[in-house]
Motif scaffolding. Structure first.
Motif, PDB file in Angstrom:
ATOM      1  N   ASP A 144      21.787   3.722  -1.940  1.00  0.00           N
ATOM      2  CA  ASP A 144      22.100   2.747  -0.887  1.00  0.00           C
ATOM      3  C   ASP A 144      23.573   2.756  -0.486  1.00  0.00           C
ATOM      4  O   ASP A 144      24.004   1.913   0.293  1.00  0.00           O
ATOM      5  N   GLN A 145      24.351   3.710  -1.012  1.00  0.00           N
ATOM      6  CA  GLN A 145      25.759   3.811  -0.635  1.00  0.00           C
ATOM      7  C   GLN A 145      26.063   5.145   0.036  1.00  0.00           C
ATOM      8  O   GLN A 145      26.627   5.174   1.131  1.00  0.00           O
ATOM      9  N   THR A 146      25.711   6.247  -0.633  1.00  0.00           N
ATOM     10  CA  THR A 146      25.951   7.569  -0.051  1.00  0.00           C
ATOM     11  C   THR A 146      24.655   8.352   0.113  1.00  0.00           C
ATOM     12  O   THR A 146      24.685   9.519   0.488  1.00  0.00           O
ATOM     13  N   GLY A 147      23.534   7.730  -0.198  1.00  0.00           N
ATOM     14  CA  GLY A 147      22.247   8.402  -0.088  1.00  0.00           C
ATOM     15  C   GLY A 147      21.259   7.820  -1.074  1.00  0.00           C
ATOM     16  O   GLY A 147      21.355   6.636  -1.425  1.00  0.00           O
ATOM     17  N   TYR A 148      20.347   8.672  -1.569  1.00  0.00           N
ATOM     18  CA  TYR A 148      19.306   8.191  -2.466  1.00  0.00           C
ATOM     19  C   TYR A 148      18.975   9.233  -3.536  1.00  0.00           C
ATOM     20  O   TYR A 148      18.942  10.435  -3.253  1.00  0.00           O
ATOM     21  N   LEU A 149      18.709   8.750  -4.731  1.00  0.00           N
ATOM     22  CA  LEU A 149      18.232   9.581  -5.827  1.00  0.00           C
ATOM     23  C   LEU A 149      16.719   9.450  -5.923  1.00  0.00           C
ATOM     24  O   LEU A 149      16.169   8.361  -5.750  1.00  0.00           O
ATOM     25  N   VAL A 150      16.078  10.568  -6.211  1.00  0.00           N
ATOM     26  CA  VAL A 150      14.627  10.615  -6.323  1.00  0.00           C
ATOM     27  C   VAL A 150      14.271  11.270  -7.653  1.00  0.00           C
ATOM     28  O   VAL A 150      14.914  12.243  -8.065  1.00  0.00           O
ATOM     29  N   ILE A 166      20.227  13.140  -0.135  1.00  0.00           N
ATOM     30  CA  ILE A 166      19.080  12.751  -0.951  1.00  0.00           C
ATOM     31  C   ILE A 166      18.924  13.839  -2.006  1.00  0.00           C
ATOM     32  O   ILE A 166      18.850  15.018  -1.668  1.00  0.00           O
ATOM     33  N   SER A 167      18.873  13.454  -3.262  1.00  0.00           N
ATOM     34  CA  SER A 167      18.821  14.455  -4.321  1.00  0.00           C
ATOM     35  C   SER A 167      17.879  14.040  -5.432  1.00  0.00           C
ATOM     36  O   SER A 167      17.718  12.838  -5.711  1.00  0.00           O
ATOM     37  N   TYR A 168      17.282  15.034  -6.074  1.00  0.00           N
ATOM     38  CA  TYR A 168      16.604  14.763  -7.327  1.00  0.00           C
ATOM     39  C   TYR A 168      17.637  14.251  -8.317  1.00  0.00           C
ATOM     40  O   TYR A 168      18.789  14.716  -8.331  1.00  0.00           O
ATOM     41  N   ASP A 169      17.232  13.310  -9.126  1.00  0.00           N
ATOM     42  CA  ASP A 169      18.140  12.674 -10.080  1.00  0.00           C
ATOM     43  C   ASP A 169      18.301  13.564 -11.315  1.00  0.00           C
ATOM     44  O   ASP A 169      17.702  13.322 -12.360  1.00  0.00           O
ATOM     45  N   ILE A 170      19.114  14.607 -11.160  1.00  0.00           N
ATOM     46  CA  ILE A 170      19.350  15.553 -12.247  1.00  0.00           C
ATOM     47  C   ILE A 170      20.848  15.721 -12.475  1.00  0.00           C
ATOM     48  O   ILE A 170      21.651  15.620 -11.552  1.00  0.00           O
TER      49      ILE A 170
END
Length: 284
Positions: free
Chosen positions: A219-225, A205-209
């Motif tokens: 939904d494939q390898t995690g999520y962007l926030v 899960i990562s900030y979308d940077i």
């Protein structure tokens, strides 16, 4: 780095791991660093970016035209990460982590713009929904004491584990002890912890940077926030903490998709081919 052909004509290539200019610095400093990058780019035959996002950033700042860039992922020895789970039981025991704990890891200096404060605030919501969660913070820095005080003020001390600074060689086993990895930095070219975790079979899960979106696939390898969205961060962590089947599926997808891409042999092969092409062109 540079290399010369048989007639000693130089070929100069620069690799962009991360831009020295960003939105969190004074405007004068940002313009100064952009000017430096432009000066250097004019003296290079080509530039390598470790992520497409770095190319976009440089092109948008008019450092160099897009056709002067090639993206080549920063390679590493992937085998320790492929086998990261071999150390899982030993490392979890060392830090008092039981089998029923779900471990959310973060690998970063305890420093400004790394987003630890955001994670701690989100952790209060996560712990309320998932009391068996544990947050494993790998790294050290000047913010350790303030973070520990923030954690204590929120009643989260039992949910957080600080490893302190660890040798790079032990990072794979730290990831092996985790169930998922979060990355809440506000600026970074492409944090190596993200592909490392995915190669180890852990969702992220990562900030979308910057380059995060090139490996953290929703939904494939995690999520962007969105950076700073602590509610969504908490919701995503709760979702993965509560669904081991999704964790396994996303981790497996990440490992299959990125292991070969980030092998150091893949990187050196692409760089060698690029040099050969540049040398051939300059010899004409």
């Amino acid at each position: 780095m540079s290399r010369r052909s048989a007639d000693r004509k130089p070929v100069v290539v620069h690799t962009v791991h991360g831009a020295p200019f960003h939105d969190y610095q004074p405007a004068a400093a940002r313009q100064f660093f952009i000017a430096c990058e432009r000066w250097a780019a004019r003296r290079c035959h080509h530039l390598i970016s470790v992520a497409d996002a770095m190319t976009d950033l440089m092109v948008d700042a008019h450092v160099a035209p897009r056709n002067k860039f090639t993206t080549i992922s920063s390679g590493m020895d992937v085998e320790p990460f492929v086998h990261a789970n071999d150390h899982r039981e030993r490392v979890r025991k060392k830090y008092g982590i039981s089998d029923d704990h779900v471990v959310v890891g973060k690998i970063a200096r305890l420093f400004h713009l790394k987003g630890h404060e955001d994670l701690v605030r989100a952790a209060r919501k996560v712990a309320d929904a998932c009391p068996n969660v544990r947050f494993l913070l790998v790294g050290d820095g000047i913010l350790r004491q303030p973070l520990q005080e923030q954690i204590a003020s929120l009643g989260l001390t039992e949910h957080f584990i600080f490893t302190g600074l660890v040798p790079p060689s032990t990072v794979p086993e730290m990831i092996g002890a985790m169930d998922l990895l979060v990355h809440t930095s506000y600026r970074e070219g492409l944090a190596r912890a993200l592909p490392q975790a995915l190669i180890a079979g852990k969702p992220t899960i990562s900030y979308d940077i910057d380059g995060a979106r090139e490996v953290v696939l929703n939904d494939q390898t995690g999520y962007l926030v969105a950076p700073g969205d602590e509610q969504d961060l908490a919701n995503r962590i709760i979702h993965l903490t509560s669904h081991p089947d999704i964790r396994m599926q996303q981790g497996r997808t990440g490992q299959q998709r990125f292991t070969e891409q980030f092998r150091h042999q893949t990187m050196t092969k692409k760089i060698r081919e690029m040099y050969q092409e540049l040398l051939a062109n300059t010899a004409r």
